[in-house]
Design a protein around this motif. Structure first.
Motif, short mmCIF file in Angstrom:
data_model
loop_
_atom_site.label_atom_id
_atom_site.label_comp_id
_atom_site.label_asym_id
_atom_site.label_seq_id
_atom_site.Cartn_x
_atom_site.Cartn_y
_atom_site.Cartn_z
N GLY A 291 0.81 -1.22 0.00
CA GLY A 291 0.00 0.00 0.00
C GLY A 291 0.83 1.25 0.00
O GLY A 291 1.93 1.29 -0.57
N GLY A 292 0.32 2.28 0.66
CA GLY A 292 1.01 3.57 0.66
C GLY A 292 2.38 3.51 1.27
O GLY A 292 3.25 4.31 0.91
N PHE A 293 2.61 2.58 2.20
CA PHE A 293 3.92 2.46 2.84
C PHE A 293 4.88 1.58 2.04
O PHE A 293 6.04 1.44 2.42
N SER A 294 4.42 0.96 0.96
CA SER A 294 5.28 0.05 0.20
C SER A 294 6.54 0.74 -0.29
O SER A 294 6.49 1.86 -0.81
N SER A 295 7.66 0.05 -0.18
CA SER A 295 8.89 0.55 -0.78
C SER A 295 8.77 0.44 -2.30
O SER A 295 7.89 -0.28 -2.82
N PRO A 296 9.61 1.13 -3.06
CA PRO A 296 9.52 1.05 -4.52
C PRO A 296 9.59 -0.38 -5.05
O PRO A 296 8.84 -0.74 -5.96
N LEU A 297 10.47 -1.22 -4.48
CA LEU A 297 10.57 -2.60 -4.95
C LEU A 297 9.30 -3.38 -4.63
O LEU A 297 8.79 -4.14 -5.47
N ALA A 298 8.76 -3.21 -3.42
CA ALA A 298 7.53 -3.91 -3.06
C ALA A 298 6.39 -3.51 -3.98
O ALA A 298 5.65 -4.36 -4.48
N ALA A 299 6.25 -2.21 -4.25
CA ALA A 299 5.18 -1.74 -5.14
C ALA A 299 5.35 -2.31 -6.54
O ALA A 299 4.37 -2.73 -7.19
N GLU A 300 6.58 -2.36 -7.02
CA GLU A 300 6.85 -2.91 -8.35
C GLU A 300 6.42 -4.36 -8.45
O GLU A 300 5.76 -4.76 -9.42
N LEU A 301 6.76 -5.16 -7.44
CA LEU A 301 6.44 -6.58 -7.49
C LEU A 301 4.94 -6.83 -7.32
O LEU A 301 4.38 -7.72 -7.98
N ILE A 302 4.28 -6.06 -6.47
CA ILE A 302 2.83 -6.25 -6.29
C ILE A 302 2.10 -5.89 -7.58
O ILE A 302 1.15 -6.57 -7.99
#
Length: 571
Positions: A258-269
């Motif tokens: 979500g909003g707290f996701s790091s750039p890598l986490a957001a990319e993978l999700i």
């Protein structure tokens, strides 16, 4: 025995061992009855603080708590904290003394107050039913995961409990209490075989599955079941903010979605072709207003409450069932169907470990954490960059910690730059998005995790709203670290309206020496303007920690949180 005593004893017999609140004339006897029966009473300085302490204690301890308040104004003072607990489905019993005489200054419609924030109103109506009704209130709180406002009319509290069976055959309430057995919990809701098969089919087809665990998965049993299913299917593991730390030990954890996701986490999700929310509503915060969901992604939600399925987001399909039970049934069905298929995995269509690889494991270890993301340190002019501050604190503070976070522009920094050892190390009372709850949150969490260092992360607005509970920290002897991200403003509003030509006088304030305020309450107070000012923090950590510590961090005021800026844009 008076009704007030019978109700207090019943709650303790049912497993409520902590009661928080502020005692007045109307709740004096029921509170003392709980204490006499072995419960620990935590006196707050404000009913709102008591409500949030009870909420945070119940969440972190994994068992119910009670809040005790005076009739009328005691309850109204507590309503924000009760609303937060109700929205979060916290098992909490609010013992609310009640003035039923409309001529009383204390009269309010307490049922309507409870319903207005999503709590369940109940009432002790008759001395002969007092024990049964108190027992029902605890069962509702625990087994239905609800916040219950149990109204205690003053005239009923002061009546005697019948010692003999009534003419109608109702057993003696005193004897009933002596023989009290807590109500049996309902069996976990098992999913239908059709729903399990649909989920198995989706997992077989998925090449890049992601599991997002929420509040309904915050238990060791649920965690273990989800990790086992993820290992079988190759899923990556994420959580909503309230479940942060659940998969802390997994190399395949993406931390918070979500909003707290790091750039890598957001990319993978975003790359996921299947997202399964486990006890998680997949709301605008967890999915960034849907921006983390690809156009062709299959979206599934597993929840044991039917009304929750699809309440926040359109689903491909929902699965009605308990998280642990559903994950276990799915794993059993998946492995059985794979084993039974001629030719094993290939013929069964199973694609385990489709995107788990050594390269991805190394990349997650190297790039996932926010502290590894490059940034320009904006410290200077007597102000410290909140990222620089929080990374330094993460290195200084012991790993065994429990972190409570208030709401505001600052909150992304402690939420994502401070690591926690597990899901019990992070308490996030944000369902209502109210500021001023963070200090009380951390007190409740600290009492539930006494072997860990409690760390309260607050903005200056929330710190000053909840400052009365600094006395509670000192009085309880908690070795707490309170970090105030002080930008002398309501930073969320400053940044929200910054693009327009608006006066900011209503949301900005003169400098306040919050460290001096803390010293007045018996804290060690430290003011931090640059990294070298943290030396006294190290000295406090190395010392006997005889007083709590407050860090008044003068943070850079023109740094908007990435998560809040994104939320205001709506994507």
């Amino acid at each position: 025995m008076l009704v007030a005593e019978a109700v207090g004893r019943t709650l303790v017999a049912a497993g409520v061992d902590h009661v928080f609140g502020v005692v007045g004339s109307g709740n004096f006897h029921v509170t003392n009855a709980m204490v006499a029966s072995g419960a620990w009473f935590v006196a707050a300085r404000h009913e709102g603080g008591g409500a949030t302490m009870a909420d945070a204690y119940a969440r972190t301890a994994g068992r119910p708590a009670a809040l005790s308040v005076h009739q009328g104004c005691g309850l109204t003072n507590a309503m924000t904290g009760i609303g937060e607990a109700a929205k979060s489905r916290t098992p909490l019993v609010v013992l609310a003394a009640e003035a039923t005489n409309r001529a009383s200054n204390f009269f309010v419609d307490q049922d309507a107050l409870a319903r207005s924030v999503g709590a369940v109103p109940m009432r002790i109506t008759d001395p002969q039913y007092a024990v049964a009704q108190a027992r029902e209130a605890v069962a509702t709180a625990v087994h239905r995961r609800r916040t219950v406002v149990l109204n205690l009319p003053l005239e009923v509290q002061g009546a005697e409990v019948p010692e003999r069976p009534s003419p109608g055959g109702v057993p003696s309430q005193v004897q009933d209490l002596a023989d009290f057995v807590p109500p049996e919990p309902p069996r976990p809701l098992a999913p239908s075989s059709a729903d399990v098969e649909r989920l198995v089919s989706a997992l077989r087809l998925a090449q890049r599955p992601v599991f997002v665990a929420g509040r309904g998965a915050r238990s060791p049993a649920a965690r273990d079941a989800l990790v086992a299913l993820a290992d079988e299917t190759g899923a990556l593991l994420a959580t909503s903010a309230v479940a942060k730390g659940l998969f802390h030990d997994s190399p395949w954890s993406l931390d918070v979605s979500g909003g707290f996701s790091s750039p890598l986490a957001a990319e993978l999700i975003r790359e996921a072709d299947l997202i399964v929310g486990w006890g998680c509503v997949l709301n605008m915060w967890t999915m960034r207003h849907g921006a983390l969901i690809g156009p062709d992604t299959t979206v599934v939600q597993v929840d044991d409450t039917e009304a929750a399925l699809g309440a926040q987001r359109e689903l491909t399909f929902g699965v009605l069932g308990d998280v642990t039970t559903t994950a276990g049934a799915t794993l059993t069905a998946l492995t059985r169907s794979t084993t039974d298929a001629p030719g094993g995995d290939a013929a069964g269509g199973h694609t385990a470990y489709s995107w788990r690889s050594d390269d991805l494991r190394e990349r997650l270890a190297r790039e996932l954490a926010w502290r590894t993301v490059p940034f320009e340190d904006t410290s200077g002019g007597g102000r410290i960059d909140p990222r620089t501050l929080t990374i330094a604190l993460d290195d200084l503070l012991p790993r065994e910690r429990v972190v409570g976070v208030d709401s505001g522009n600052f909150m992304g920094y402690p939420s994502m730059f401070l690591s926690v050892p597990d899901e019990q190390g992070f308490c996030f009372t944000q369902a209502f998005q109210a500021i001023g709850l963070g200090l009380a949150t951390t007190i409740g969490a600290a009492l539930a995790q006494p072997d860990r260092l409690p760390v309260a992360a607050l903005g200056d607005g929330g710190a000053l709203m909840g400052a009365a509970e600094l006395d509670t920290v000192r009085r309880l002897g908690l070795p707490m670290v309170v970090v105030v991200y002080n930008d002398d403003a309501y930073g969320a509003e400053v940044h929200h309206f910054a693009s327009g030509d608006h006066p900011m006088d209503t949301v900005t304030f003169p400098d306040t020496d919050i460290a001096a305020i803390a010293r007045g309450y018996g804290f060690t107070g430290v003011t931090v303007r640059d990294i070298d000012d943290l030396a006294p923090v190290r000295a406090w950590l190395d010392g006997p920690r005889e007083t709590p510590l407050l860090i008044d961090a003068k943070v850079v005021a023109d740094e908007p949180s990435w998560w809040l800026e994104e939320a205001f844009r709506g994507h």
